[in-house]
Design an enzyme around this catalytic site. Structure first.
Site, PDB file in Angstrom:
ATOM      1  N   GLY A 120      -1.875   4.051  -9.528  1.00  0.00           N
ATOM      2  CA  GLY A 120      -0.864   3.027  -9.784  1.00  0.00           C
ATOM      3  C   GLY A 120      -1.483   1.724 -10.243  1.00  0.00           C
ATOM      4  O   GLY A 120      -1.169   0.651  -9.714  1.00  0.00           O
ATOM      5  N   SER A 149      -1.571   0.230 -13.434  1.00  0.00           N
ATOM      6  CA  SER A 149      -1.156  -0.368 -14.702  1.00  0.00           C
ATOM      7  C   SER A 149      -0.666  -1.799 -14.519  1.00  0.00           C
ATOM      8  O   SER A 149      -0.438  -2.514 -15.504  1.00  0.00           O
ATOM      9  CB  SER A 149      -0.049   0.470 -15.359  1.00  0.00           C
ATOM     10  OG  SER A 149       1.109   0.497 -14.546  1.00  0.00           O
ATOM     11  N   ASN A 183      -2.952   3.407  -4.144  1.00  0.00           N
ATOM     12  CA  ASN A 183      -2.100   2.233  -4.323  1.00  0.00           C
ATOM     13  C   ASN A 183      -0.722   2.573  -4.888  1.00  0.00           C
ATOM     14  O   ASN A 183       0.223   1.811  -4.699  1.00  0.00           O
ATOM     15  CB  ASN A 183      -2.809   1.245  -5.261  1.00  0.00           C
ATOM     16  CG  ASN A 183      -1.900   0.137  -5.720  1.00  0.00           C
ATOM     17  OD1 ASN A 183      -1.582  -0.775  -4.958  1.00  0.00           O
ATOM     18  ND2 ASN A 183      -1.461   0.184  -6.972  1.00  0.00           N
ATOM     19  N   TYR A 241      11.426   3.181   2.570  1.00  0.00           N
ATOM     20  CA  TYR A 241      10.130   2.591   2.242  1.00  0.00           C
ATOM     21  C   TYR A 241       9.306   2.411   3.513  1.00  0.00           C
ATOM     22  O   TYR A 241       8.116   2.751   3.554  1.00  0.00           O
ATOM     23  CB  TYR A 241      10.343   1.249   1.544  1.00  0.00           C
ATOM     24  CG  TYR A 241       9.070   0.535   1.151  1.00  0.00           C
ATOM     25  CD1 TYR A 241       8.392   0.877  -0.008  1.00  0.00           C
ATOM     26  CD2 TYR A 241       8.564  -0.498   1.939  1.00  0.00           C
ATOM     27  CE1 TYR A 241       7.225   0.213  -0.381  1.00  0.00           C
ATOM     28  CE2 TYR A 241       7.407  -1.166   1.579  1.00  0.00           C
ATOM     29  CZ  TYR A 241       6.746  -0.817   0.415  1.00  0.00           C
ATOM     30  OH  TYR A 241       5.596  -1.468   0.064  1.00  0.00           O
ATOM     31  N   ALA A 261       9.543   4.042   6.276  1.00  0.00           N
ATOM     32  CA  ALA A 261       9.147   5.362   6.786  1.00  0.00           C
ATOM     33  C   ALA A 261       7.916   5.886   6.058  1.00  0.00           C
ATOM     34  O   ALA A 261       6.993   6.419   6.684  1.00  0.00           O
ATOM     35  CB  ALA A 261      10.308   6.346   6.656  1.00  0.00           C
ATOM     36  N   LYS A 269       5.599   4.142   4.471  1.00  0.00           N
ATOM     37  CA  LYS A 269       4.421   3.332   4.781  1.00  0.00           C
ATOM     38  C   LYS A 269       3.967   3.538   6.226  1.00  0.00           C
ATOM     39  O   LYS A 269       2.768   3.469   6.525  1.00  0.00           O
ATOM     40  CB  LYS A 269       4.705   1.852   4.498  1.00  0.00           C
ATOM     41  CG  LYS A 269       4.897   1.549   3.015  1.00  0.00           C
ATOM     42  CD  LYS A 269       3.691   1.966   2.174  1.00  0.00           C
ATOM     43  CE  LYS A 269       3.812   1.563   0.722  1.00  0.00           C
ATOM     44  NZ  LYS A 269       2.636   1.931  -0.086  1.00  0.00           N
ATOM     45  N   ILE A 302       3.569  -9.881  -1.411  1.00  0.00           N
ATOM     46  CA  ILE A 302       2.574 -10.114  -2.462  1.00  0.00           C
ATOM     47  C   ILE A 302       3.316 -10.399  -3.773  1.00  0.00           C
ATOM     48  O   ILE A 302       4.330  -9.769  -4.070  1.00  0.00           O
ATOM     49  CB  ILE A 302       1.641  -8.899  -2.632  1.00  0.00           C
ATOM     50  CG1 ILE A 302       1.023  -8.492  -1.280  1.00  0.00           C
ATOM     51  CG2 ILE A 302       0.547  -9.219  -3.651  1.00  0.00           C
ATOM     52  CD1 ILE A 302       0.160  -9.539  -0.617  1.00  0.00           C
TER      53      ILE A 302
END
Length: 243
Positions: A10, A12, A88, A153, A155, A157, A186
């Site tokens: 991931g 890009s 990532n 999300y 769950a 992580k 971030i």
């Protein structure tokens, strides 16, 4: 010394791009990857090469096991094994769990958690052979405490955090370290959905008074790779004191 190879999934944009550029500036051989944004991936490849690093760019959906196997075959052909794996790749879906479709549940599970399994499984044999290796998983504070309207999300992580701690115990005897960074807010496109008012409210909640920068996450990734081998199995929050 032979140059080591780092795979950043991931990569890009956002954190992945920053990590790739950081390692390129330190003399690593770089493998970058994305599922769809091939134009952006080529731009990152040019940035990496401008720093004097060798770079392999591969379009592959790491949430798909077949794509992931193809990715690792290309890495093996070009560079051999992976010395550093930075998991990532990931997506976010905002909304109530009751409104989440079965398709979106499977999509976020694939992108955020299955991708970590696929890449890690394929990277481990080479690392075991060399009795060394570093695996850094980019996670989230929501995997630690959960977030309303981001249950799926959270769950995924949480799964990444659990996998990190468990796998560290499996791989420590083989000289391989596994750690995770639980990121807070971030400043990336993933948070671009916030309105100006929501953005200001969020900053008010963060003791540091600002969002983190992708480059700061990249700095921490490099520090974890360079850390003593005894540092493993950790989920380190990087959130400005937020959670």
């Amino acid at each position: 010394m032979m140059k080591e190879t780092v795979l950043v999934t991931g990569s890009s944009r956002g954190i992945g791009r920053a990590v790739a550029l950081k390692f390129a500036s330190c003399g690593y051989r770089i493998v970058i990857n994305c599922a769809r944004s091939t134009d952006r991936l080529e731009e990152v490849k040019k940035e990496v090469e401008a720093l004097g690093a060798e770079c392999l760019a591969v379009q592959a959906d790491v949430g798909n096991s077949n794509d992931c196997q193809r990715l690792f075959k290309e890495i093996e052909s070009r560079f051999g094994h992976v010395d550093v794996l930075v998991n990532n790749a990931g997506i976010s879906i905002i909304g109530l769990l009751q409104d989440l479709s079965f398709e979106d549940w499977n999509r976020i599970l694939s992108a955020n958690l299955s991708s970590v399994f696929h890449c890690t499984k394929l990277a481990i044999p080479g690392m075991i052979h060399n009795h060394s290796g570093k695996i850094i998983n980019i996670s989230s504070v929501w995997g630690v405490c959960g977030a309303s309207c981001e249950a799926a999300y959270s769950a995924t992580k949480g799964g990444v955090n659990g996998l990190t701690m468990a796998l560290a115990k499996e791989l420590a005897p083989s000289g391989i370290q596994v750690n995770a960074i639980a990121c807070g807010a971030i400043d990336t496109e993933m948070n671009g959905f916030l309105s100006e008012e929501e953005h200001e409210m969020l900053l008010d909640e963060i003791p540091a008074g600002r969002m983190g920068k992708p480059e700061e996450v990249a700095d921490l990734v490099l520090k974890l790779v360079e850390a003593p081998d005894y540092l493993t199995g950790q989920v380190i929050k990087m959130d400005g004191g937020w959670i």
